[in-house]
Design an enzyme around this catalytic site. Structure first.
Site, PDB file in Angstrom:
ATOM      1  CE  LYS A 105      -8.957   7.065   0.988  1.00 56.77           C
ATOM      2  NZ  LYS A 105      -8.595   7.877   2.108  1.00 56.77           N
TER       3      LYS A 105
ATOM      4  CG  MET B 177      -2.709   6.252  12.227  1.00 59.03           C
ATOM      5  SD  MET B 177      -3.607   4.691  12.333  1.00 59.03           S
ATOM      6  CE  MET B 177      -2.976   4.010  13.856  1.00 59.03           C
TER       7      MET B 177
ATOM      8  CG  ASP C 171      -0.353  -0.408   2.441  1.00 57.47           C
ATOM      9  OD1 ASP C 171       0.787   0.050   2.672  1.00 57.47           O
ATOM     10  OD2 ASP C 171      -0.951  -1.174   3.219  1.00 57.47           O
TER      11      ASP C 171
END
Ligand code: SAH
Length: 516
Positions: A58, A173, A36
């Site tokens: 994504k 995050m 990813d």
């Protein structure tokens, strides 16, 4: 069918060199790579050329693949007998959901290995000059999830305990929730003056750091428009940055530089840019191939068969030397059979390549272009002499033409062909569009021609337009001319047409555009 095997591997924080040796070995031997966004695309260059690459991150028209689907995918691939690598950003066990992947593999009786990686939690601060512990300031640190989604307040964090549990707090995050995080920490007893740093895209060219205190960091993050991914560091250790910041001080820091030369020739340029803090992005658009057609082979064989007849062997590039010797070996011709010949080498690297093979060039033209060779030939080479010119199929015509005009008998020999190597890395158009490539280096006319062609093959209809905002660096005037003919605006041409000259010119240009 025998079952395959799955490597669950930490790719490190972004700089491709921060993968472990064991992780790299797994990558090199895998048939399928599942990756990813946080695992940098440049690592894929190390994969087998025919390895399948599956992106599960994504895309503009697609969400990140669901975790359950990734788990299933790994199992299915392994059941097909494949060796699979699941490359994950940082370390796979730190908020990497490796447990779920391993669990399903385990249930299906598939062998797996977990290969740790360098987590962003410590490496990203380190690249910003912030060691997470310090003898006097912090003897422990915690790594805490901040959860990127601002609406999902994480109740599993015991703020009362977390706040004072350890010296340094590292949040992953957490960018979108920086306000909430700082509020909680102040509320539970940390001083509003506690230093905080956010480091975005650490270890990559986009690395950017914002420093403040718990009371003002939200404002500063907004003002700097800092976006995920970033690591948040809270604690006195942040102060070390004032003295320890290191990579940001390097002259090419912040520049992602595309290298278009053939992979076999790029190492020197790569190492020099890397040393100066630039991020290299390898995108080889040329590849050298041996000629294969029977008539070509016959021509080479015949030319070498009369080794004793040559008065001169003239080499104009390192490749010329390399491939000349390959052919000698192939046809069993001992170099000593050229006993009558003098050797000419254009450029110091060509001379070095010859010397590596025990031959000291008799003639070393001053200039690095073929014209320089011609000046130095006056009075040295006589009409009627026989000269062998082993070179690439794209070599310029100046040298043989002028030699012939001086009455020299010339045997031109294509000892290698330069072909377009179709890049496997499909990210380039998107990166150009996003302004993620800052400089492109061209080290020969064929790199220019082939990059334009490669872009067209990747669906870019107007390559010159796509390169409009990129600094175009050419090794010399001939390459620059080709670039101009292809509609590019050349901004860097060194005074000395060598790799060192090119690197120096890149540094000068960076200083100039940065305004210091
Ligand atoms: N397993 C990873 C963490 C995955 S969670 C690791 O060990 O690093 C994803 C978060 O990691 C991001 O939201 C960000 O906080 C952090 N992160 C990963 N790579 C980063 C980088 N290069 N720069 C800044 N933050 C990064």
């Amino acid at each position: 069918m025998e079952k395959g095997k799955v490597y669950l591997v930490g790719a490190g924080p972004g700089d491709p060199k921060l993968i472990t040796v064991r992780g790299l070995e797994a990558l090199k031997r895998s048939d399928v790579i599942v990756f990813d966004r946080l695992a940098g695309p440049q690592l894929l260059n190390f994969a087998k050329p025919d390895a399948e690459r599956i992106y599960v991150g994504k895309l503009p028209d697609r969400h990140t693949m669901k975790q359950e689907d990734i788990n299933r995918l790994l199992v299915d691939l392994a059941l097909q007998g494949k060796t699979v690598i699941r490359l994950k950003g940082g370390d796979p066990t730190v908020f990497g959901r490796v447990g779920e992947e391993a669990d399903l593999l385990q249930k299906n009786g598939i062998i797996y290995e977990i290969i740790p990686g360098i987590t962003s939690a410590i490496s990203v601060p380190a690249y910003a000059g912030i060691p997470v512990t310090h003898r006097d300031m912090a003897s422990s640190f915690s790594v805490i999830t901040g959860h990127e989604s601002p609406d999902k307040l994480d109740l599993s964090i015991y703020w009362d305990k977390v706040t004072n549990a350890t010296g340094t707090l590292v949040f992953l995050m957490g960018v979108a929730k920086i306000a909430y995080i700082s509020d909680q920490l102040i509320k539970h007893g940390r001083s509003p003056d506690t230093p905080v740093a956010l480091v975005q895209w650490g270890t990559r060219a986009e690395q950017k750091t914002v420093v403040g205190t718990l009371s003002n960091i939200e404002e500063r993050v907004k003002a700097a428009n800092l976006k995920p991914p970033a690591v948040i560091v809270v604690g006195d250790v942040v102060r070390q940055r004032e003295t320890l910041s290191w990579i940001e001080k390097k002259p090419l820091f912040g520049q992602r530089i595309l290298i278009t030369r053939a992979r076999s020739q790029a190492s020197d340029l790569l190492a020099k840019i890397d040393d100066l803090g630039g991020e290299t992005y390898e995108y080889p658009v040329i590849e050298m191939k041996l000629p294969e057609k029977p008539e070509q082979l016959q021509e080479i064989e015949q030319a070498l068969a009369q080794a004793e007849a040559y008065d001169w062997v003239m080499l104009t590039s390192v490749n010329g030397v390399e491939y000349f010797f390959r052919w000698l070996d192939r046809y069993g011709v001992d170099i000593r059979r050229f006993h009558k010949a003098k050797f000419a080498a254009v450029g110091p690297k060509t001379a070095d390549a010859l010397r590596d093979r025990g031959i000291r060039a008799d003639l070393l033209p001053e200039s690095f272009r073929a014209e320089g060779l011609l000046d130095s030939l006056d009075g040295v080479i006589a009409p009627g002499q026989l000269a062998l010119l082993p070179r690439g199929d794209l070599a310029r015509e100046t040298l043989p033409k002028e030699l012939k005009e001086r009455g020299v008998r010339v045997v031109e020999l294509d000892v290698y062909h330069t072909v377009l190597s179709a890049p496997k890395d499909l990210w380039l158009p998107e990166m150009l569009e996003n302004g993620e490539i800052h400089v492109i280096t061209f080290t020969s006319s064929s790199t220019v021609v082939n990059l334009m062609e490669a872009l067209r093959q990747l669906g870019v209809s107007n390559p010159a337009e796509a390169l409009r905002n990129v600094e175009i660096a050419c090794i010399g005037p001939v390459t620059a001319q080709t670039a101009k003919e292809h509609g590019l605006t050349v901004t860097v041409v060194p005074e000395k047409y060598t790799i060192d000259g090119l690197v120096e010119a890149l540094v000068d240009r960076r200083r100039m555009t940065k305004g210091d």
